[in-house]
Scaffold this motif. Sequence first.
Motif, mmCIF file in Angstrom:
data_model
loop_
_atom_site.group_PDB
_atom_site.id
_atom_site.type_symbol
_atom_site.label_atom_id
_atom_site.label_comp_id
_atom_site.label_asym_id
_atom_site.label_seq_id
_atom_site.Cartn_x
_atom_site.Cartn_y
_atom_site.Cartn_z
ATOM 1 N N ILE A 57 13.384 23.632 25.708
ATOM 2 C CA ILE A 57 14.243 24.664 25.135
ATOM 3 C C ILE A 57 15.398 24.024 24.373
ATOM 4 O O ILE A 57 15.754 24.458 23.284
ATOM 5 C CB ILE A 57 14.763 25.603 26.241
ATOM 6 C CG1 ILE A 57 13.576 26.298 26.903
ATOM 7 C CG2 ILE A 57 15.731 26.636 25.668
ATOM 8 C CD1 ILE A 57 13.923 27.069 28.137
ATOM 9 N N SER A 58 15.956 22.946 24.942
ATOM 10 C CA SER A 58 17.131 22.378 24.290
ATOM 11 C C SER A 58 16.772 21.712 22.965
ATOM 12 O O SER A 58 17.565 21.674 22.047
ATOM 13 C CB SER A 58 17.871 21.425 25.215
ATOM 14 O OG SER A 58 17.237 20.191 25.248
ATOM 15 N N LYS A 59 15.528 21.216 22.869
ATOM 16 C CA LYS A 59 15.110 20.646 21.589
ATOM 17 C C LYS A 59 15.070 21.748 20.521
ATOM 18 O O LYS A 59 15.560 21.584 19.407
ATOM 19 C CB LYS A 59 13.713 20.013 21.735
ATOM 20 C CG LYS A 59 13.277 19.267 20.502
ATOM 21 C CD LYS A 59 11.829 18.824 20.597
ATOM 22 C CE LYS A 59 11.325 18.457 19.220
ATOM 23 N NZ LYS A 59 9.877 18.682 19.075
ATOM 24 N N GLN A 69 8.487 11.182 27.070
ATOM 25 C CA GLN A 69 9.445 12.164 26.551
ATOM 26 C C GLN A 69 10.843 11.949 27.135
ATOM 27 O O GLN A 69 11.824 12.366 26.543
ATOM 28 C CB GLN A 69 9.015 13.583 26.915
ATOM 29 C CG GLN A 69 7.549 13.847 26.782
ATOM 30 C CD GLN A 69 7.210 14.362 25.416
ATOM 31 O OE1 GLN A 69 7.920 15.199 24.884
ATOM 32 N NE2 GLN A 69 6.141 13.855 24.847
ATOM 33 N N GLY A 70 10.890 11.367 28.317
ATOM 34 C CA GLY A 70 12.177 11.160 28.952
ATOM 35 C C GLY A 70 11.960 10.445 30.276
ATOM 36 O O GLY A 70 10.837 10.403 30.782
ATOM 37 N N LYS A 112 16.146 6.626 26.814
ATOM 38 C CA LYS A 112 15.257 7.728 27.205
ATOM 39 C C LYS A 112 15.644 8.356 28.543
ATOM 40 O O LYS A 112 15.037 9.345 28.961
ATOM 41 C CB LYS A 112 13.816 7.219 27.276
ATOM 42 C CG LYS A 112 13.245 6.975 25.892
ATOM 43 C CD LYS A 112 11.772 6.702 25.928
ATOM 44 C CE LYS A 112 11.256 6.532 24.509
ATOM 45 N NZ LYS A 112 9.952 5.872 24.480
ATOM 46 N N ILE A 113 16.619 7.770 29.209
ATOM 47 C CA ILE A 113 17.014 8.328 30.504
ATOM 48 C C ILE A 113 17.663 9.689 30.296
ATOM 49 O O ILE A 113 18.588 9.846 29.508
ATOM 50 C CB ILE A 113 17.967 7.377 31.250
ATOM 51 C CG1 ILE A 113 17.180 6.124 31.638
ATOM 52 C CG2 ILE A 113 18.554 8.053 32.493
ATOM 53 C CD1 ILE A 113 17.994 5.067 32.302
ATOM 54 N N VAL A 114 17.120 10.681 31.003
ATOM 55 C CA VAL A 114 17.631 12.038 30.855
ATOM 56 C C VAL A 114 18.739 12.290 31.866
ATOM 57 O O VAL A 114 19.796 12.805 31.527
ATOM 58 C CB VAL A 114 16.504 13.075 31.064
ATOM 59 C CG1 VAL A 114 17.033 14.487 30.889
ATOM 60 C CG2 VAL A 114 15.356 12.810 30.100
ATOM 61 N N SER A 143 12.540 19.215 37.883
ATOM 62 C CA SER A 143 11.661 20.174 37.198
ATOM 63 C C SER A 143 12.430 21.112 36.274
ATOM 64 O O SER A 143 11.993 21.419 35.170
ATOM 65 C CB SER A 143 10.837 20.958 38.210
ATOM 66 O OG SER A 143 11.707 21.726 39.001
ATOM 67 N N GLU A 144 13.563 21.574 36.725
ATOM 68 C CA GLU A 144 14.327 22.500 35.890
ATOM 69 C C GLU A 144 14.796 21.809 34.611
ATOM 70 O O GLU A 144 14.719 22.371 33.517
ATOM 71 C CB GLU A 144 15.530 23.013 36.667
ATOM 72 C CG GLU A 144 16.145 24.240 36.033
ATOM 73 C CD GLU A 144 17.342 24.740 36.834
ATOM 74 O OE1 GLU A 144 18.288 25.218 36.207
ATOM 75 O OE2 GLU A 144 17.325 24.604 38.072
ATOM 76 N N THR A 145 15.228 20.569 34.768
ATOM 77 C CA THR A 145 15.668 19.800 33.609
ATOM 78 C C THR A 145 14.541 19.650 32.597
ATOM 79 O O THR A 145 14.759 19.722 31.390
ATOM 80 C CB THR A 145 16.128 18.406 34.062
ATOM 81 O OG1 THR A 145 17.011 18.575 35.148
ATOM 82 C CG2 THR A 145 16.825 17.658 32.942
ATOM 83 N N MET A 146 13.315 19.468 33.114
ATOM 84 C CA MET A 146 12.175 19.302 32.200
ATOM 85 C C MET A 146 11.946 20.557 31.368
ATOM 86 O O MET A 146 11.699 20.489 30.174
ATOM 87 C CB MET A 146 10.918 18.980 32.997
ATOM 88 C CG MET A 146 10.800 17.516 33.322
ATOM 89 S SD MET A 146 9.285 17.193 34.221
ATOM 90 C CE MET A 146 9.927 16.741 35.796
#
Length: 415
Positions: free
Chosen positions: A273-275, A215-216, A242-244, A265-268
């Motif tokens: 949500i951002s999708k 996913q990233g 794919k780099i987040v 973790s927060e980014t994940m």
Amino acid sequence: MAELTQRQKYDLKRKIEELKEAKGRHTELISLYIPPNKQIHDVNSYLKNEYSQSQNIKSKTTMKNVLSAIESIMSRLKQFKNPPENGMIFFVGHKSVGADKTEMVTFVIEPPLPITTFLYRCDSSFYLKPLLDMLVEKEIYGLLLIDRRECTVGLLKGNRVELLKYLTSHVPGKHGRGGQSQRRFERLTEIAAHEWFVKCGETVSDIFQSVENIQGIFVGGPGPTKQYFVDENYLHYEVQDKIVDTFDTGYTDEFGLRELVTAASETMTNLKISKEKKLMKRFLKEITKTKGSLAVYGESQVLKALEMGAVETLLLSENLRKYRVKLKCNGCNFIKTITITEDDLEDFEPPKCPKCNHSENMELVKKIDVIDEYSDLAEKIGSNVEIISLGSEEGDSLYSAFDGIAGILRYPLDL
Ligand SMILES: [Zn+2]
């Protein structure tokens, strides 16, 4: 383990909600998990044993209820030669329906993921943990740690961190030894570093390209090297895409993988949500167009668009909680489908037939969750189905301003 589709997740969540509500007055609700490789006759002997044990239960009512639940499971088991593909779960027992009354309920569930352990439980509520575990996100993320000395590649699968590769370099430290010209030393160091990055870039790209459904990718390490490595395109462009984000970690070995997961973790959480946000933003932008808008919303318009095969992406609010209810008149066979909320369904009384003067009220012949009905239609025409959660401004507006049902069209429609 395979990942559940949003639809499967939704259906499972709803089923769990329903099961959670059932409470026994005593320990008399049976949960029975049967893995796919379990022999039915083994299950039967297990139940026979439970049956004779249960005859020792002190309370007469409880004993009677437990025995009848076991009997019910055993009789249903007769329909199976083998368990289904993913196994099956029986939830059977007398649930309390208030005022000293109970009602026998039976659920037979074929779960969307395989059951791993055989389990029999008799308690005052159904045992749902294995089902809940299936809902835990099984998303896969790539983890990369890099500096001039070490490079570690790993994966995060659900909550599990996997180490895939650990490399070390021969790039000399920043400071030269005495005797060598400082300039020459620096040049050699830079060449060695470049070679190291090339080697890491190739290895890392190969690894991440061979893993499906990443996913990233998160990149970590101390200092600026990681960012340099990313910016200078040492990775294959598909992997690069794919780099987040990059994160500071103290270590670049296996310890660093855990550090990186914590940092990211927060980014994940935000990724999911951002999708959803992105999709909703696209929809909201279409809404404002006066000409050639690709937005459609509300139950009836979306239904029309689905029937015309014109929906590219169907957006459904997770909190819809509505049912399509099919009513039939037993006098003239007139059929009518209406939508009602979950709350109204509880003490819903079908109306009289509007066509004939039949004395009886119409009969409720079928009810289906609106999300299921619309998803089915969308899947038939190959649209994407996105179930949008509450909690973001965009997700909330789908629920409150657009009846929880909207779509982005393949082409403009005049509805
Ligand atoms: Zn009628």
